[in-house]
Design an enzyme around this catalytic site. Structure first.
Site, PDB file in Angstrom:
ATOM      1  N   HIS A  90      31.481  75.701 -85.806  1.00  0.00           N
ATOM      2  CA  HIS A  90      31.648  74.785 -84.469  1.00  0.00           C
ATOM      3  C   HIS A  90      31.248  73.602 -84.993  1.00  0.00           C
ATOM      4  O   HIS A  90      30.860  72.633 -85.160  1.00  0.00           O
ATOM      5  CB  HIS A  90      30.094  75.016 -83.665  1.00  0.00           C
ATOM      6  CG  HIS A  90      30.178  74.820 -82.772  1.00  0.00           C
ATOM      7  ND1 HIS A  90      31.153  73.754 -82.311  1.00  0.00           N
ATOM      8  CD2 HIS A  90      29.067  74.504 -81.277  1.00  0.00           C
ATOM      9  CE1 HIS A  90      31.142  73.688 -80.485  1.00  0.00           C
ATOM     10  NE2 HIS A  90      29.911  74.119 -80.504  1.00  0.00           N
ATOM     11  N   CYS A 138      30.647  68.710 -77.365  1.00  0.00           N
ATOM     12  CA  CYS A 138      31.820  70.415 -77.718  1.00  0.00           C
ATOM     13  C   CYS A 138      33.091  70.508 -77.287  1.00  0.00           C
ATOM     14  O   CYS A 138      33.389  70.954 -77.087  1.00  0.00           O
ATOM     15  CB  CYS A 138      30.827  71.119 -77.818  1.00  0.00           C
ATOM     16  SG  CYS A 138      28.847  71.134 -78.234  1.00  0.00           S
ATOM     17  N   PHE A 168      27.102  70.469 -74.899  1.00  0.00           N
ATOM     18  CA  PHE A 168      25.742  69.530 -74.497  1.00  0.00           C
ATOM     19  C   PHE A 168      26.249  68.718 -73.038  1.00  0.00           C
ATOM     20  O   PHE A 168      26.848  68.023 -73.313  1.00  0.00           O
ATOM     21  CB  PHE A 168      25.693  69.311 -75.708  1.00  0.00           C
ATOM     22  CG  PHE A 168      24.689  70.415 -76.550  1.00  0.00           C
ATOM     23  CD1 PHE A 168      24.302  71.774 -76.656  1.00  0.00           C
ATOM     24  CD2 PHE A 168      23.480  69.622 -77.202  1.00  0.00           C
ATOM     25  CE1 PHE A 168      24.135  72.153 -76.713  1.00  0.00           C
ATOM     26  CE2 PHE A 168      23.069  70.107 -78.281  1.00  0.00           C
ATOM     27  CZ  PHE A 168      23.279  71.842 -78.166  1.00  0.00           C
ATOM     28  N   LYS A 227      35.786  79.972 -83.959  1.00  0.00           N
ATOM     29  CA  LYS A 227      34.530  79.445 -84.242  1.00  0.00           C
ATOM     30  C   LYS A 227      33.778  80.359 -85.190  1.00  0.00           C
ATOM     31  O   LYS A 227      32.753  80.186 -86.403  1.00  0.00           O
ATOM     32  CB  LYS A 227      33.446  79.061 -83.673  1.00  0.00           C
ATOM     33  CG  LYS A 227      33.146  77.846 -82.801  1.00  0.00           C
ATOM     34  CD  LYS A 227      33.097  77.301 -81.649  1.00  0.00           C
ATOM     35  CE  LYS A 227      33.373  76.391 -80.520  1.00  0.00           C
ATOM     36  NZ  LYS A 227      34.182  76.377 -79.831  1.00  0.00           N
TER      37      LYS A 227
END
Length: 407
Positions: free
Chosen positions: A336, A159, A395, A331
């Site tokens: 997202h 991300c 992540f 967002k």
């Protein structure tokens, strides 16, 4: 390094002017999935790019060689380049490049290729499968279309991919390797595997009965992020060069912080230590003091852990000034966009500085007591915004914070 061109396609807009109006209107782009039948899935909504047609901006032959992920970026890059007014034939082609970010790349093409393999056999797999699937195809395709032979890479840090790409593009110009760069990110992960995989991670909101209110960063009732798609592209140039050609300058990119949590493969560090250090690095590289920052475009994903960790990180960095900062989450409106998020959000930051209005964090109706800062809830706010941080955390524990300043 200054931003002279902006382009986007995302769940609330197919162009930058449309994007700005939708942001100010607090428009949600979250709705039931229509790209395939979501009935078997526990989550049946997302942030799709609606009404998208890459032609005639991208010719039919080129469209056939690009996954949806690549098509988004080609269209957004076209808008950004046109907006910048840059004429590539006046530049050394080896000094203009492309650095893009994507978290996953051509996922739909991978699925299509695998389905063909298992149902029709290996001889029926398309010769375009690998080309459309691999993450770097988009950056390569943009360079081919515009004959750009400078630095050309693809960043994949989940991300935070697009934010890292923008930071790398800034560095390419600052280090003397380029005069101009096309940068940002793209993603198209609303597919069978994309949706199923994130459901299995237990990362997504399950508010199927009310999709428009599912993305609610910093709200006590948030239950996960909303999977979305799209692209955000910027043209970066060396300042004196842009000024000399009379370019329309939106802002400058003056800092980038880059850290790792070294903690967990999906969860952020609960105290936000990696995110905090990324912000500190961006501020130091920009040559600012913490009290110089006016606004933060938060990562703000609407996850129970992430929003609290980011709030803690902001407090660690800014101390008492944290209460005076204006913060909002793009967002909340668009969901997202994974590896494209930092690009689409950087476009929003440039527009905020240009117009002096901060778009709201929508759906923030029941604030979480642990998220007690000024998130500009539900209504846009006029403000003089000169120095901005844009946060992207991914992540794997990847953290990136961009420092953007008015010129």
């Amino acid at each position: 390094m200054v931003v002279t061109g902006l382009g986007t396609v995302n769940p609330i807009a197919l162009s930058v002017p449309e994007y700005w109006q939708a942001l100010l209107a607090g428009k949600s782009g979250i709705a039931p999935v229509t790209l395939f039948d979501p009935a078997p899935y526990k989550v049946r909504f997302g942030g799709e790019v609606k009404g998208f047609n890459p032609e005639p901006i991208v010719d039919h032959k080129s469209v056939r060689k690009l996954d949806r992920c690549g098509q988004f970026a080609m269209v957004a890059a076209h808008e950004a380049i046109k907006d910048s007014g840059i004429e590539f034939d006046k530049y050394d082609p080896f000094r203009v490049g492309v650095i893009l970010g994507t978290g996953i790349g051509g996922l739909s093409e991978f699925e299509d290729g695998y389905n063909t393999l298992t149902t029709r056999g290996p001889s029926r797999v398309s010769p375009f499968t690998i080309v459309k699937m691999i993450a770097n195809t988009t950056a390569g395709s943009i360079s081919i279309r515009y004959h750009l032979r400078g630095p050309n890479t693809t960043v994949s840090t989940a991300c935070s991919s697009a934010a890292h790409a923008i930071g790398d593009a800034m560095t390419a110009i600052a280090s003397g390797h380029a005069d101009a760069m096309i940068t940002g990110g793209t993603e198209a992960a609303i597919t069978h595997m994309g949706l199923a995989g994130f459901i299995a991670c237990r990362a997504l909101s399950e508010r199927n009965d009310d999709p428009a209110h599912a993305s609610r960063p910093f709200d006590k009732e948030r239950d996960g992020f909303v999977l979305s798609e799209g692209s955000g592209i910027l043209v970066l140039e060396e300042y004196e060069q842009a000024k000399a050609r009379g370019a329309n300058i939106y802002c400058e990119v003056v800092g980038c912080g880059n850290t790792a949590d070294a903690y967990h493969i999906t969860a952020p560090h609960e105290d936000g230590i990696g995110a905090a250090e990324a912000m500190r690095q961006a501020i130091r590289q920009a040559g600012w003091n913490t009290f110089d920052v006016d606004y933060i475009n938060a990562h703000g994903t609407s996850t129970p852990l992430g929003d609290v960790a980011e709030t803690k990180a902001i407090k660690k960095v800014f101390g008492d000034h944290a209460k005076r900062l204006k913060i909002s989450s793009t967002k909340s409106l668009i969901g997202h966009l994974l590896g494209a998020s930092g690009g689409v959000e950087a476009v929003a930051c440039a527009l905020i500085m240009r117009h002096g209005v901060i778009h709201p964090t929508i759906n923030l109706t029941n604030p979480d007591p642990e998220c007690d800062l000024d998130y500009v809830p539900n209504t846009p706010r006029e403000a003089r915004v000169k120095r901005v941080l844009s946060n992207s955390f991914g992540f794997g524990g990847h953290n990136c914070s961009l420092a953007l300043g008015a010129v």
